[in-house]
Scaffold this motif. Sequence first.
Motif, PDB file in Angstrom:
ATOM      1  N   PHE A 160       8.101  -2.485  -7.828  1.00 53.42           N
ATOM      2  CA  PHE A 160       6.727  -2.792  -8.229  1.00 53.42           C
ATOM      3  C   PHE A 160       6.336  -4.218  -7.848  1.00 53.42           C
ATOM      4  N   LYS A 161       7.267  -5.162  -8.023  1.00 47.40           N
ATOM      5  CA  LYS A 161       6.901  -6.535  -7.680  1.00 47.40           C
ATOM      6  C   LYS A 161       6.760  -6.688  -6.162  1.00 47.40           C
ATOM      7  N   GLN A 162       7.557  -5.944  -5.403  1.00 52.31           N
ATOM      8  CA  GLN A 162       7.361  -5.995  -3.956  1.00 52.31           C
ATOM      9  C   GLN A 162       6.015  -5.386  -3.567  1.00 52.31           C
ATOM     10  N   MET A 163       5.648  -4.281  -4.235  1.00 54.31           N
ATOM     11  CA  MET A 163       4.357  -3.666  -3.913  1.00 54.31           C
ATOM     12  C   MET A 163       3.183  -4.530  -4.355  1.00 54.31           C
ATOM     13  N   LEU A 164       3.396  -5.412  -5.333  1.00 59.23           N
ATOM     14  CA  LEU A 164       2.348  -6.381  -5.669  1.00 59.23           C
ATOM     15  C   LEU A 164       2.146  -7.361  -4.518  1.00 59.23           C
ATOM     16  N   MET A 165       3.237  -7.688  -3.811  1.00 55.05           N
ATOM     17  CA  MET A 165       3.098  -8.527  -2.618  1.00 55.05           C
ATOM     18  C   MET A 165       2.303  -7.784  -1.546  1.00 55.05           C
ATOM     19  N   PHE A 166       2.577  -6.474  -1.421  1.00 49.75           N
ATOM     20  CA  PHE A 166       1.819  -5.666  -0.459  1.00 49.75           C
ATOM     21  C   PHE A 166       0.340  -5.644  -0.830  1.00 49.75           C
ATOM     22  N   SER A 167       0.060  -5.847  -2.124  1.00 51.01           N
ATOM     23  CA  SER A 167      -1.310  -5.738  -2.636  1.00 51.01           C
ATOM     24  C   SER A 167      -2.065  -7.057  -2.584  1.00 51.01           C
ATOM     25  N   SER A 168      -1.462  -8.081  -1.974  1.00 53.39           N
ATOM     26  CA  SER A 168      -2.081  -9.390  -1.720  1.00 53.39           C
ATOM     27  C   SER A 168      -1.976 -10.362  -2.884  1.00 53.39           C
ATOM     28  N   PHE A 169      -1.208 -10.018  -3.945  1.00 55.96           N
ATOM     29  CA  PHE A 169      -0.959 -11.000  -5.000  1.00 55.96           C
ATOM     30  C   PHE A 169       0.211 -11.877  -4.561  1.00 55.96           C
ATOM     31  N   ASP A 170      -0.130 -13.033  -3.981  1.00 59.34           N
ATOM     32  CA  ASP A 170       0.880 -13.865  -3.321  1.00 59.34           C
ATOM     33  C   ASP A 170       1.965 -14.375  -4.252  1.00 59.34           C
TER      34      ASP A 170
END
Length: 662
Positions: free
Chosen positions: A281-291
């Motif tokens: 989930f935290k990796q997918m937050l990176m995919f979602s542009s939350f730097d």
Amino acid sequence: MSLLLRSVPLISLRSRPLSVATLSFCFFFQKLKTKPFSSARLCSTSASAASSPAADSLLSDPKHAQPLKESLVWVSRTKYCGDLSTDDVGKKVRLCGWVALHRIHGGLTFVNLRDQTGLVQITTLPDEFPDAHSIVNELRLEYVIVVEGTVRARPAESVNEKMKTGVIEIAAEHVQVLNAVKSKLPFLVTTSDDAKDTLKEEIRLRYRCLDLRRQQMNSNIMLRHTVVKFMRRYLEDRHGFVEIETPILSRSTPEGARDYLVPSRVQPGMFYALPQSPQLFKQMLMFSSFDRYYQIAKCFRDEDLRSDRQPEFTQIDIEMAFTPLEDMLKLNEDLIRQVFLEIKGIKLPDPFPRLTYTEVMSRYGSDRPDSRFGIELKDVSDILSKSSFKVFSDTLASGGIIKALSVPSGAKIYSNTALKRGDIYNEAVKSGAKGLPFLKVMEDGISALISSLDPTYKEKLLRRCSANPGDLILFAVGPATSVNKTLDRIRVYVAHELGLVDHSAHSILWVTDFPMFEWNSSEERLEALHHPFTAPNPDDMKDLPNARALAYDMVYNGVEIGGGSLRIYKREVQEKVFEVIGISPEEAEAKFGYFLEAMDMGAPPHGGIAYGLDRLVMLLAGANSIRDVIAFPKTTTAQCALTRAPSEVNPQQLKDLSLKIQ
């Protein structure tokens, strides 16, 4: 002075009418004018006192239930006990808390009142406020009370320098018991920290609400709060991190330990898994542009427990996009350096030392080395290849290695019996070793263990081990993994037993360049050393099974407090890693299809780290177990001594979940 510690409540307390002077700031005692304290009699029974059958039957028979004589009262305080000082002398205050100490001296009664901030002494004025004096006389330990009175300076001869508030006291004018103790206390809260006999942990966990009132436990929990608060402010205010929550109910993923499973009622036969970490989930937050993401995350692992493990634990989870390795390490060094400085006043080095995985395993036999003491391992396989000692020659012939460590003055400290059957030998056996070859270095030479060696090789062995007369050389033989495990355990044991550890030192370092994979002998396959989403070193891509990982662990005094890596962000690399660890394309699609699909939609370079909050606070608090820094922990058998969880459930609940216990 007579000291009365009253831990068992009275059968009955005397009741006297309370004359209450109306105070402009006291809503609570204005209420008492219409309902005097005497109307609420304080009656309690000791757990150890015998009760009559007639009384028992009346209490248990609902037909004879008596109407409540006590009403519930909510009061507010104007000050906390531990916050009072000489600046408050002459002020009226209202305090709430627990009776920590009760004593009578010279016709006066004194009470130490405790709240979460500390203690303050309450004294009575029998001539001016006889009702308050009477009530205070009848208090018992751990009663919950509210006190109104005036802050005054203590007489010089009564100053208590051991108390933060030891120069002042409260002259009580009004006192009310909000709740009495109706059972015998299993232990005394105030004195348990100083007791000669250590309080058994099972008792502490069973009565955790009492245990948490102890000063040491209060300090530990407040320290935990302070650490979290500081890290939040540092990440958010200085570096623009955003706190985002990730799901607790998710699906099972391979992360090394067993999952805690939750059956679904609305999807019969299907299960959620509690997260071992928020990794995907935290990796997918990176995919979602939350730097820049962080989270104080609850994690769950069904594994064997020890002093620094719990089935549910807390991570400080951090993930960053567009952040090279050096920037990642620097930000985290600055974070931990500030935590230690602000919380404990400890200055850590800048920058942190770094050792590769190969270096720490060679020198210490562990990827969590304690470098506060200098005993190091030495590979002596080449020197002892000429030895006729069968254990050595057979080990080398089968492809094993021989490593040694030198114990300063060990030849004089450890007898041959201790080395063959004693505690140090048992430590080696516990690590899996079949024995513990040893060599005592004496003034007149060395033992027959290496008598067959040429004198040149004997001298070479002593030089490599930095061994002097009177020292003891201990050996481990076999595969590198088992050798390192044995000597790591022996190294730590000897250092603590001989007092070689500098407990004032603060040794922190990075361990880097871990292998991507390790061999799982039981399943006869490679598996990810950290997890399968760790990025391989770009220089090693041509030989992926033997690649180094872009992974890093932070180690403090021999304990891993944080670990992370740069992550794979391209699908084709991720699929190659899955292939190396034996996950087929079909299995990868079934388990991680949503994640691989998200990668294909523009995943940025990213990486992160997770800190074990429980472990970090344990070290900062100087506690021996993470159970001492968690409010309501589980035991070593994964049970809650307070609530008796886990427990059986109603058969209907199992039926609703389409489950049946065999």
